[in-house]
Design an enzyme around this catalytic site. Structure first.
Site: not given
Lengths: 155, 155, 155, 155
Positions: C21-22
């Protein structure tokens, strides 16, 4: 071999991109070692070597003398958070360890602070037998040229 | 907290995929540390913790007490080549270092040989001030439970 | 070829990890295509094929008949945010396109909602000449077996 | 906003690194979309925007007006193999789709041949409600300025 000044081949720019970071808003840790490796590749290139001189790739003719440089150890230290958009300077500090191995230290600077350190250690082996051997000549030369430079710029 | 046997939460399976490897035909080095982190996440989960208990994520309500666990050091040793399709066993060896830090060693086994080692060291800090603090209670409990297990299974 | 039920080889589990994820707190987009490829690899394996049957790897003897399956197109659609810790079901939908190409659609389900779709299209070529050729026999058989299954489970 | 010529902000250099490639000796496919995104980030920056103007990041004050730009679709076409060491030119072709969405096409050139194409489509939504909204003003301006440029350089 290129004629550029040694400072150029041992100092690389790196911009932190969105996908490099994680939900904590800082670099996702192992990307730092990806940057260390890419900075090393860029350094070799600025010095005058081609990727096909160094890395196994399908353009190369197989022969008994092929030497590969597998990584046997890597580490990284994180001293300050590294944020998206940060403009880093990556200082490359190569070091010959013995006749068949070397390591590359990387020092990541952001606005003159050292924010992180990387280290990648390589061993020379013959591709076909996987036995240890001497470093390839062009890596020897790059290590020598780089250490001369470091003499003038102690870390 | 789940009632499963401790061996299960400290032993993770990992299959080497095509995209994990590079033109040398072996794992591209820093992926090993990605695997170490993912094995740790899986271990916490098998033990009974939720990702939202541990990691910053946008589902969580912000409060002054939020503790994050940034990585301050990581390292890896590569002992034998790791090939696509290899079925690895990842042994998780957690260790409390002091009141506010811990590390997780990972031992990668392929057909009973240790092919690689990983290590990731975390520090507890308050998210808002970034000052050091004590480990969160649930991490303390996971470390305690895991070290009991290690007493029975010396490495 | 394994004797397991076809549903098993076309339905893969995937857990979303922190590093996937970012800073937006959701999957960093191109990881979805990594998952699509890894789900396909897992599907082939559950069906009974070995990675060395499919992928170029350094264990394989080179010969003139080596066929590789480069990707010529990929795409992904994102319908709902995918968060860390989400437990996804990945449905694999293979489809033969012509004598020398096929594609694999992937449908990502989270709690019965379709959250994303992937698609990867492959071409068969001879490794030495890079000319188009027919699909390898084992890929043909996997495609046939998989489409029989789809007849019973329309999407 | 910087005063540099539009050609500069829509044409990015990219060098293919060892870790970008897989055992087939060519780029591992989904990295192309990583490059597309990073080229877009670099384009915004050359145009004069800061990452903190565009991307969610922990330096930003939360408010009700925060707009995020999730990716709803991406795709890539691979026309020729991309090798380690290849020096690519990435041409950025932005396009407004409607009041609340846009896409960025990327054309990868190697020695004047188009070796690959990328496309990433974004939607504007409010971060707190996740409802669709108009594009942020600075993205509007970047799209306008970029399309003027494209008028002079049809693809």
């Amino acid at each position: 071999m290129s004629s550029i000044n040694s400072h150029q081949w041992l100092l690389i720019d790196r911009k932190v991109r969105f996908g490099d970071t994680d939900p904590a808003g800082v670099i996702h840790f192992h990307n730092l070692l990806r940057w260390s490796h890419e900075a090393w590749e860029q350094s070799l290139e600025l010095y005058g070597l081609q990727p096909s001189d160094i890395f196994p790739c399908n353009k190369k003719v197989d022969d008994d003398q092929n030497i590969v440089l597998p990584i046997v150890h890597c580490e990284a230290d994180f001293r300050r958070p590294i944020f998206i958009g940060d403009h880093l300077k990556v200082e490359i500090i190569p070091e010959k360890l013995d006749i068949g191995s070397f390591q590359v230290r990387t020092k990541f600077l952001c606005q003159d602070y050292c924010v992180a350190l990387g280290l990648i250690r390589h061993l020379a082996i013959r591709e076909n037998t996987r036995e240890r051997c001497s470093l390839p000549k062009h890596i020897e030369l790059w290590l020598e040229a780089s250490s001369l430079n470091l003499g003038l710029r102690p870390v």
